[in-house]
Design a protein around this motif. Structure first.
Motif, mmCIF file in Angstrom:
data_model
loop_
_atom_site.group_PDB
_atom_site.id
_atom_site.type_symbol
_atom_site.label_atom_id
_atom_site.label_comp_id
_atom_site.label_asym_id
_atom_site.label_seq_id
_atom_site.Cartn_x
_atom_site.Cartn_y
_atom_site.Cartn_z
ATOM 1 N N VAL A 194 0.921 -1.310 -0.411
ATOM 2 C CA VAL A 194 -0.687 -0.190 0.168
ATOM 3 C C VAL A 194 1.124 1.084 -0.073
ATOM 4 C CG1 VAL A 194 -1.301 0.522 1.616
ATOM 5 C CG2 VAL A 194 -1.652 -1.159 1.547
ATOM 6 N N GLU A 195 0.564 2.094 -1.632
ATOM 7 C CA GLU A 195 1.304 3.152 -1.430
ATOM 8 C C GLU A 195 0.219 4.519 -0.581
ATOM 9 O OE1 GLU A 195 3.098 6.323 -4.214
ATOM 10 O OE2 GLU A 195 3.268 4.637 -5.184
ATOM 11 N N MET A 196 0.697 5.020 0.339
ATOM 12 C CA MET A 196 0.040 6.345 0.983
ATOM 13 C C MET A 196 0.632 7.947 1.433
ATOM 14 S SD MET A 196 -0.666 4.515 4.749
ATOM 15 C CE MET A 196 -0.844 3.055 4.135
ATOM 16 N N SER A 197 -0.441 8.587 0.878
ATOM 17 C CA SER A 197 0.905 9.544 1.459
ATOM 18 C C SER A 197 0.017 10.573 2.805
ATOM 19 C CB SER A 197 -0.366 11.106 0.675
ATOM 20 O OG SER A 197 -1.571 10.680 0.539
ATOM 21 N N GLN A 198 -0.321 9.449 3.673
ATOM 22 C CA GLN A 198 -0.699 10.028 5.308
ATOM 23 C C GLN A 198 -0.931 8.334 5.690
ATOM 24 O OE1 GLN A 198 -3.262 13.104 5.497
ATOM 25 N NE2 GLN A 198 -3.844 12.422 7.614
ATOM 26 N N TYR A 199 -0.367 8.146 6.604
ATOM 27 C CA TYR A 199 -0.103 6.854 7.147
ATOM 28 C C TYR A 199 -2.171 6.728 7.722
ATOM 29 C CZ TYR A 199 0.299 3.557 10.694
ATOM 30 O OH TYR A 199 0.056 2.046 11.242
ATOM 31 N N ILE A 200 -2.125 5.331 6.765
ATOM 32 C CA ILE A 200 -3.612 4.536 7.895
ATOM 33 C C ILE A 200 -3.598 4.057 8.773
ATOM 34 C CG2 ILE A 200 -5.302 3.884 6.484
ATOM 35 C CD1 ILE A 200 -4.988 4.832 3.995
ATOM 36 N N SER A 201 -4.447 3.790 9.817
ATOM 37 C CA SER A 201 -4.172 2.447 11.033
ATOM 38 C C SER A 201 -4.432 1.055 10.228
ATOM 39 C CB SER A 201 -4.699 3.058 11.961
ATOM 40 O OG SER A 201 -6.152 3.429 11.665
ATOM 41 N N ILE A 202 -3.925 0.098 10.881
ATOM 42 C CA ILE A 202 -4.402 -1.151 10.511
ATOM 43 C C ILE A 202 -6.246 -1.040 10.706
ATOM 44 C CG2 ILE A 202 -3.898 -2.375 12.806
ATOM 45 C CD1 ILE A 202 -2.837 -4.139 9.473
ATOM 46 N N LYS A 203 -6.546 -0.223 11.583
ATOM 47 C CA LYS A 203 -7.657 -0.772 11.732
ATOM 48 C C LYS A 203 -9.115 -0.485 10.509
ATOM 49 C CE LYS A 203 -11.467 0.574 15.161
ATOM 50 N NZ LYS A 203 -11.985 1.240 16.081
ATOM 51 N N SER A 204 -8.178 1.339 9.832
ATOM 52 C CA SER A 204 -9.322 1.827 8.500
ATOM 53 C C SER A 204 -8.909 0.732 8.092
ATOM 54 C CB SER A 204 -8.729 3.114 8.917
ATOM 55 O OG SER A 204 -8.904 3.880 9.891
ATOM 56 N N LEU A 205 -7.939 -0.028 6.922
ATOM 57 C CA LEU A 205 -7.610 -0.713 6.272
ATOM 58 C C LEU A 205 -8.180 -1.445 6.450
ATOM 59 C CD1 LEU A 205 -3.827 -0.277 5.796
ATOM 60 C CD2 LEU A 205 -5.252 0.464 5.078
ATOM 61 N N GLN A 206 -8.487 -2.476 7.568
ATOM 62 C CA GLN A 206 -9.309 -3.842 8.288
ATOM 63 C C GLN A 206 -10.785 -3.292 7.284
ATOM 64 O OE1 GLN A 206 -8.692 -7.286 8.847
ATOM 65 N NE2 GLN A 206 -10.054 -7.073 7.953
ATOM 66 N N GLU A 207 -11.367 -2.255 8.295
ATOM 67 C CA GLU A 207 -12.704 -2.071 8.178
ATOM 68 C C GLU A 207 -13.356 -1.288 6.230
ATOM 69 O OE1 GLU A 207 -12.997 1.551 10.754
ATOM 70 O OE2 GLU A 207 -12.878 0.326 12.627
ATOM 71 N N ALA A 208 -11.979 -1.284 6.187
ATOM 72 C CA ALA A 208 -12.252 -0.812 3.959
ATOM 73 C C ALA A 208 -12.940 -2.853 3.458
ATOM 74 C CB ALA A 208 -11.251 -0.139 3.696
ATOM 75 N N LEU A 209 -12.392 -3.164 4.085
ATOM 76 C CA LEU A 209 -12.380 -4.122 3.574
ATOM 77 C C LEU A 209 -13.399 -5.854 4.242
ATOM 78 C CD1 LEU A 209 -8.151 -5.780 3.849
ATOM 79 C CD2 LEU A 209 -9.385 -5.017 1.773
#
Length: 241
Positions: free
Chosen positions: A43-58
């Motif tokens: 994952v290439e991101m311009s601003q750090y995203i928490s693992i929780k936010s990533l999990q909620e998106a899946l």
């Protein structure tokens, strides 16, 4: 910044496309690329995203977890550009083969119109082959940027066979004007979606060569679409003017 995570629950290219689609939809993510065999996503991101936010998106079937030892940070634009060129290498090679084959078919009795028709026919045949190799994964990837495929999922499923049919029409010289018009329409629609993606500054994997080869969608699709649309317009102009 680029982070690599472990993702479990992926079993096919459809799963791969689903994970990429949901992660790429998140703000501050410029590109998410799945390695199905390694069960990882980069994952290439311009601003750090928490693992929780990533999990909620899946979707619930996928579980994403940290893989800290693999996380890397890249800020060099030169390295990114080199990476893009390396990824585009298969596309350039295929274009080279198609061009060489079209030239060899006419070098004794050269005619530009015949060369372009055979080039376009071979282009469609070869590119449809790669899409047909993965009929399950291709529609999901294609729907991520083609406006018509988003609205009509069935269109994404038949698109490889549509390309195959158009390629045969060009090579057999059957209903050429109709095939040229269809080319301008379908590639024009795709280009609209690519343009929107570019304006949104998102990089999505190109489905032009199916899902087996990882190509940067915006560059690869603009290259193939521009060549084909220009050729189709030239051929139509020569036919009716």
């Amino acid at each position: 910044m680029i982070h690599t995570y472990t993702v479990t629950g992926m079993t096919c290219n459809g799963c791969k496309a689903s994970v990429e689609k949901h992660l790429n939809a998140l703000p501050n993510i410029t590109q998410a690329t799945v390695d199905l065999e390694a069960q990882e996503v980069t994952v290439e991101m311009s601003q750090y995203i928490s693992i929780k936010s990533l999990q909620e998106a899946l979707p619930e079937k996928f579980l994403i977890s940290e893989k800290e030892q693999e996380n890397i940070f890249k800020t060099s634009k030169i390295e990114a550009q080199k990476s893009d060129l390396q990824q585009l290498k298969p596309l350039f090679i295929i274009f080279g083969y198609i061009t060489a084959a079209s030239i060899l078919m006419h070098y004794k009795n050269w005619e530009w119109s015949s060369f372009m028709l055979d080039f376009m026919g071979l282009f469609y045949i070869v590119f449809s082959f790669f899409k047909i190799l993965d009929l399950k994964g291709f529609p999901e990837s294609f729907k991520m940027y083609d406006p018509l495929a988003k609205q009509i999922p069935f269109y994404a499923k038949i698109y490889p066979f549509l390309e195959l049919a158009i390629g045969i029409l060009f090579l057999m010289r059957i209903q050429v004007p109709m095939a040229l018009i269809i080319t301008i329409i379908i590639l024009g629609i795709t280009t609209i979606g690519v343009t929107k993606t570019l304006l949104d500054k998102k990089a999505i994997q190109c489905a032009c060569l199916g899902t087996a080869l990882k190509l940067p969608m915006t560059k690869a699709t603009f290259i193939e679409n521009t060549i084909m649309i220009v050729m189709a317009i030239i051929m139509l102009t020569n036919t009716y003017l």
